[in-house]
Write a protein that holds these residues in place. Sequence first.
Motif, PDB file in Angstrom:
ATOM      1  N   UNK A  51      47.707  27.485  33.257  1.00  0.00           N
ATOM      2  CA  UNK A  51      46.851  28.247  32.350  1.00  0.00           C
ATOM      3  C   UNK A  51      47.678  29.406  31.818  1.00  0.00           C
ATOM      4  N   UNK A  52      48.128  29.311  30.568  1.00  0.00           N
ATOM      5  CA  UNK A  52      49.162  30.219  30.086  1.00  0.00           C
ATOM      6  C   UNK A  52      48.752  30.912  28.789  1.00  0.00           C
ATOM      7  N   UNK A  53      48.233  32.140  28.904  1.00  0.00           N
ATOM      8  CA  UNK A  53      47.905  32.901  27.702  1.00  0.00           C
ATOM      9  C   UNK A  53      49.148  33.346  26.951  1.00  0.00           C
ATOM     10  N   UNK A  54      50.319  33.222  27.571  1.00  0.00           N
ATOM     11  CA  UNK A  54      51.564  33.568  26.904  1.00  0.00           C
ATOM     12  C   UNK A  54      52.139  32.455  26.059  1.00  0.00           C
ATOM     13  N   UNK A  55      51.570  31.247  26.169  1.00  0.00           N
ATOM     14  CA  UNK A  55      52.013  30.121  25.348  1.00  0.00           C
ATOM     15  C   UNK A  55      51.284  30.149  24.011  1.00  0.00           C
ATOM     16  N   UNK A  56      52.019  30.011  22.909  1.00  0.00           N
ATOM     17  CA  UNK A  56      51.390  30.051  21.591  1.00  0.00           C
ATOM     18  C   UNK A  56      50.972  28.670  21.098  1.00  0.00           C
ATOM     19  N   UNK A  57      51.079  27.659  21.960  1.00  0.00           N
ATOM     20  CA  UNK A  57      50.745  26.303  21.552  1.00  0.00           C
ATOM     21  C   UNK A  57      49.328  25.897  21.935  1.00  0.00           C
ATOM     22  N   UNK A  58      49.052  24.616  21.781  1.00  0.00           N
ATOM     23  CA  UNK A  58      47.764  24.041  22.173  1.00  0.00           C
ATOM     24  C   UNK A  58      47.897  23.497  23.594  1.00  0.00           C
ATOM     25  N   UNK A  59      48.404  22.293  23.706  1.00  0.00           N
ATOM     26  CA  UNK A  59      48.632  21.628  24.990  1.00  0.00           C
ATOM     27  C   UNK A  59      50.014  21.007  24.961  1.00  0.00           C
ATOM     28  N   UNK A  75      56.840  23.721  36.916  1.00  0.00           N
ATOM     29  CA  UNK A  75      56.699  24.449  38.165  1.00  0.00           C
ATOM     30  C   UNK A  75      55.634  23.811  39.050  1.00  0.00           C
ATOM     31  N   UNK A  76      55.899  23.830  40.367  1.00  0.00           N
ATOM     32  CA  UNK A  76      54.925  23.364  41.363  1.00  0.00           C
ATOM     33  C   UNK A  76      54.360  21.994  41.025  1.00  0.00           C
ATOM     34  N   UNK A  77      55.186  21.113  40.469  1.00  0.00           N
ATOM     35  CA  UNK A  77      54.752  19.755  40.187  1.00  0.00           C
ATOM     36  C   UNK A  77      53.716  19.636  39.089  1.00  0.00           C
ATOM     37  N   UNK A  78      53.672  20.608  38.189  1.00  0.00           N
ATOM     38  CA  UNK A  78      52.658  20.571  37.127  1.00  0.00           C
ATOM     39  C   UNK A  78      53.018  19.543  36.064  1.00  0.00           C
ATOM     40  N   UNK A  79      51.992  19.150  35.297  1.00  0.00           N
ATOM     41  CA  UNK A  79      52.160  18.128  34.263  1.00  0.00           C
ATOM     42  C   UNK A  79      52.262  18.709  32.864  1.00  0.00           C
ATOM     43  N   UNK A  80      52.063  20.026  32.732  1.00  0.00           N
ATOM     44  CA  UNK A  80      52.127  20.611  31.407  1.00  0.00           C
ATOM     45  C   UNK A  80      51.531  22.001  31.380  1.00  0.00           C
ATOM     46  N   UNK A  81      51.287  22.477  30.156  1.00  0.00           N
ATOM     47  CA  UNK A  81      50.827  23.845  29.925  1.00  0.00           C
ATOM     48  C   UNK A  81      49.687  23.835  28.928  1.00  0.00           C
ATOM     49  N   UNK A  82      48.589  24.518  29.273  1.00  0.00           N
ATOM     50  CA  UNK A  82      47.501  24.742  28.334  1.00  0.00           C
ATOM     51  C   UNK A  82      47.714  26.118  27.707  1.00  0.00           C
ATOM     52  N   UNK A  83      47.872  26.147  26.376  1.00  0.00           N
ATOM     53  CA  UNK A  83      48.252  27.369  25.693  1.00  0.00           C
ATOM     54  C   UNK A  83      47.097  28.080  25.014  1.00  0.00           C
ATOM     55  N   UNK A  84      47.458  29.164  24.332  1.00  0.00           N
ATOM     56  CA  UNK A  84      46.448  30.085  23.821  1.00  0.00           C
ATOM     57  C   UNK A  84      45.747  29.583  22.570  1.00  0.00           C
ATOM     58  N   UNK A  85      46.278  28.564  21.902  1.00  0.00           N
ATOM     59  CA  UNK A  85      45.528  28.010  20.775  1.00  0.00           C
ATOM     60  C   UNK A  85      44.242  27.345  21.240  1.00  0.00           C
ATOM     61  N   UNK A  86      44.198  26.917  22.492  1.00  0.00           N
ATOM     62  CA  UNK A  86      42.953  26.401  23.083  1.00  0.00           C
ATOM     63  C   UNK A  86      42.208  27.510  23.804  1.00  0.00           C
ATOM     64  N   UNK A  87      42.921  28.281  24.637  1.00  0.00           N
ATOM     65  CA  UNK A  87      42.256  29.307  25.447  1.00  0.00           C
ATOM     66  C   UNK A  87      41.587  30.375  24.609  1.00  0.00           C
TER      67      UNK A  87
END
Length: 439
Positions: free
Chosen positions: A247-255, A314-326
């Motif tokens: 859960x990354x509010x620092x990411x400017x993308x979607x998913x 990190x920690x075996x994650x599958x991706x990043x949910x970014x701020x365009x969704x959040x």
Amino acid sequence: MTNHTKKATCIRCKCNCLRWVLVTTVLIGLSGCRIWDMAAFQWKNENAKIAWQSEDKNVDKAFVDEAITRTVVPFTMLNDHILVNVTVNKTMPLTFVLDSGAAATVLTETNKTNALKLPTNKPIAIGGSGGGKTPTAYIVHDTHIQLGDFSISDLSVIYAPTSAMPFRSVDETYFDGVLGADFFNCCLVEINQDAKVLIITKPDDSSREHYGIEQWQEIAMTVKSNTPYFTTTLHDGKSSKTVKLMLDTGSTGTLSLFAQNERFALPDKTFAATSTGIKGDSANLVGSLSHFSFGDVTFEHLPTYFRFEGSNSQDGSDGVLGNQVLKRFNTVFDFSEERMWYQPSKRFSSFIGADRSGLRLLPHSQGAIVLDVAKDTGAYAAKILVNSIITDFEGEPVTYANFDKLKMALSHPKRETVPLCWEFKNQKFCNEIQLDSRI
């Protein structure tokens, strides 16, 4: 397109003790001296001091310490980043990004932070997304961070020069620092998109009670190495999959999905796109994901980055949910009890579009700088070149205030053209840029 459906159940999550230890993403090749510096970094932040200060100087200090446990500060949005005003070491006001994915508080190299004359005698290797070399930043001890009535003192932070950030120059660095795990670990952090305010509250039963009402939904998250993750489901067009996402509010993308292991089926139509992180560029294919769930909300045909190079799983994650969704939700992060509350904001139903112009842009002190121009697109046909500065959009100068409006126009599904002016090597050009769907 989005659909919002109510669920009668909510997920309860495990309690976890309050943590103050900050851990950088990657620590590489540390000598014995540097290992001692990292231990000192962690020890200092375990003992950092939190305080709320009243503006009323006539109020008894003992009363203030007991009663003032909440601060509300406004924020603005730029390039889908949440920006707040912060004071460092009780000097000039600075602009920081609120970043739930940052494991430490960071100062970046800007004209303002250069005036602080930060020490560079404690180097440390840091990491992030990108396929390049691991950059070097510096530990800075005994820092005071003030945000509204809230402050953290005796804090160790990371100073990241331009060479350790995804920017090529100070002119491209549009924020002075990053608020990371320090703030999320100590407090309840509410990001209210409707009111455009950030609310920082002491985490206790009284403050949490406010979010246990029908208007808020709860979702479980885990916090590992000061980084929040949640588990959800998606459908890639062939099958449903359970995934763990940051859960990354620092990411400017979607998913973004880490696709090197071929776990995810690619959409029929994609386009190549480059993204830039701390360690340089990452290679992606952008396509439309069939279904994606966030709590009780389902997103259909969500523009998604399938990353093939430069992942930071990190920690075996599958991706990043970014701020365009959040940013389509009002959210509350509760790191200490590993849960999040959310509710759709007023902008929940606004479109989420992929770029239709061929331009990859970044805010710049003189407008918007062009990082990439994709072939066979409207921008390529208009002969916009890399390193051009977009100076005007619809007859108005491009500034930080309207940069996000420009990006939305370049991805809007109902627009056919966008009028732009740009400069390259002291020459100015203007043209109507043709927009076309790329997915």
